[in-house]
Enzyme design. Structure first.
Site, PDB file in Angstrom:
ATOM      1  CD  GLU A  93      -8.829   7.801 -21.058  1.00 49.07           C
ATOM      2  OE1 GLU A  93      -8.854   6.289 -20.183  1.00 49.07           O
ATOM      3  OE2 GLU A  93      -7.526   7.763 -22.110  1.00 49.07           O
ATOM      4  CG  ASP A 114      -1.400  -1.720   1.188  1.00 46.54           C
ATOM      5  OD1 ASP A 114      -1.833  -1.154  -0.033  1.00 46.54           O
ATOM      6  OD2 ASP A 114      -2.004  -1.349   2.070  1.00 46.54           O
TER       7      ASP A 114
END
Ligand code: F6P
Length: 325
Positions: free
Chosen positions: A191, A131
């Site tokens: 995107e 993480d």
């Protein structure tokens, strides 16, 4: 303080690629510097239940290439209690273990700190988590490999997304942190990224859509950081309702992100941190996590790395924003 002769090593919490490289480094650097090394199996549960084996240099031969952890791992409930930690201390006394090296994430280091304080016991932590959410270190062991794994998966999904001119919401791990999602979005030319550090509303979602498929692009990829309430499925549903013209799919990458042979970068990081842990013990350091900042090994007190939120680099949001037009 009595002289440290024997060091126990364990891995705890979610496994991460590079943990084996760290086990190897601690074992070999420990033996090189005259310590006995004992491997503890199944994390803190193994410490409580005395699952301990003396390690030689051969025990860690050929493991630098392997994902997961040869020591196994666990999220120990018992170790969160004082009674459990007392049992773990008894094992240390019985096995002659004078110091511990714990490889794991935030929860594991929180347990390490409690144990160290209650029993006045030297513990050194190594940040082992995909993480990258631990304060005081630029990178954690496993993060780079996982980014590469995600990148490969997203590149493949892009092929099919382009062919069908679809929108894909791809969910990645990270618990409460958006490092994996944001950086992988940049690396994959996605995107958009939806991350906990910068929540996305429906207007922004619309902007992503129009930026993607409705322009000259053939597909639209949005990387979503996992979340109980609003993961990839949640966003896909909203888009389906509010923009029915789009063909939307969801892909949740899941645990494949945690497996695999560690990258060169993770192997080097884990090796330097493992050597750093032994050096820290030789210098009389205790109750610190080994961090890596600007290519230097640093010592981060447990109290700091556990309690402080790692600041998210908001410039990365702007980078993705400018490049995804
Ligand atoms: O902390 C590492 C991590 O992989 C997180 O990204 C994820 O939320 C969690 O562990 C999954 O844990 P488990 O393997 O117990 O489902």
């Amino acid at each position: 303080m009595s002289k440290i002769k024997t060091i126990g090593i364990l891995t705890s919490g979610g496994d991460s690629p590079g943990m084996n490289a760290a086990i190897r480094a601690v074992t070999r650097a420990g033996i090189y510097n005259g310590f006995n090394i004992k491997g503890i199996y199944r994390g803190y549960d193994g410490l409580i239940n005395d699952e301990v084996k003396t390690f030689t240099t051969e025990d860690v031969s050929g493991i630098i290439t392997r994902g997961g952890t040869i020591l196994k791992t666990a999220r120990s409930k018992e170790f969160t209690t004082e009674e459990g930690r007392n049992k773990a201390y008894e094992t240390c006394v019985n096995e002659g273990i004078d110091a511990l090296v714990v490889i794991g994430g935030n929860g594991s280091l929180t347990g390490a700190r409690a144990f160290a304080m209650e029993h006045d016991f030297p513990v050194i932590g190594l940040p082992g988590t995909i993480d990258n959410d631990l304060y005081g270190t630029d990178a954690t062991i496993g993060y780079d490999t996982t980014m590469n794994t995600i990148m490969e998966c997203v590149d493949r999904i892009r092929d099919t997304a382009n062919s069908h001119e679809r929108i894909f919401f791809i969910e990645v791990m990270g618990r409460e942190a958006g490092y994996l999602a944001q950086n992988c979005a940049i690396a994959c030319g996605a995107e958009a990224a939806i991350i906990p550090e910068d929540m996305t509303d429906v207007d922004q979602l619309a902007e992503f859509m129009h930026r993607g498929i409705r322009k000259s692009k053939k597909s639209c990829i949005v990387i979503v950081s996992e979340s109980q309430k609003c993961g990839a499925l949640y966003y896909a549903d909203r888009v389906k309702n509010e923009f029915p013209g789009f063909d939307v799919r969801v892909s949740i990458l899941g645990h494949l992100q945690r497996g695999g042979s560690p990258s060169a970068r993770d192997r080097v990081l884990a090796s330097c941190m493992g050597v750093g842990a032994i050096k820290a013990i030789l210098q009389g350091q205790r109750n610190v996590m080994i961090g890596y900042r600007f290519n230097e090994v640093v010592y981060v007190p447990f109290s700091e790395c556990i309690r402080t939120d790692k600041p998210f680099d908001k410039r990365l949001i702007k980078v993705l924003d400018e490049l995804s037009i």
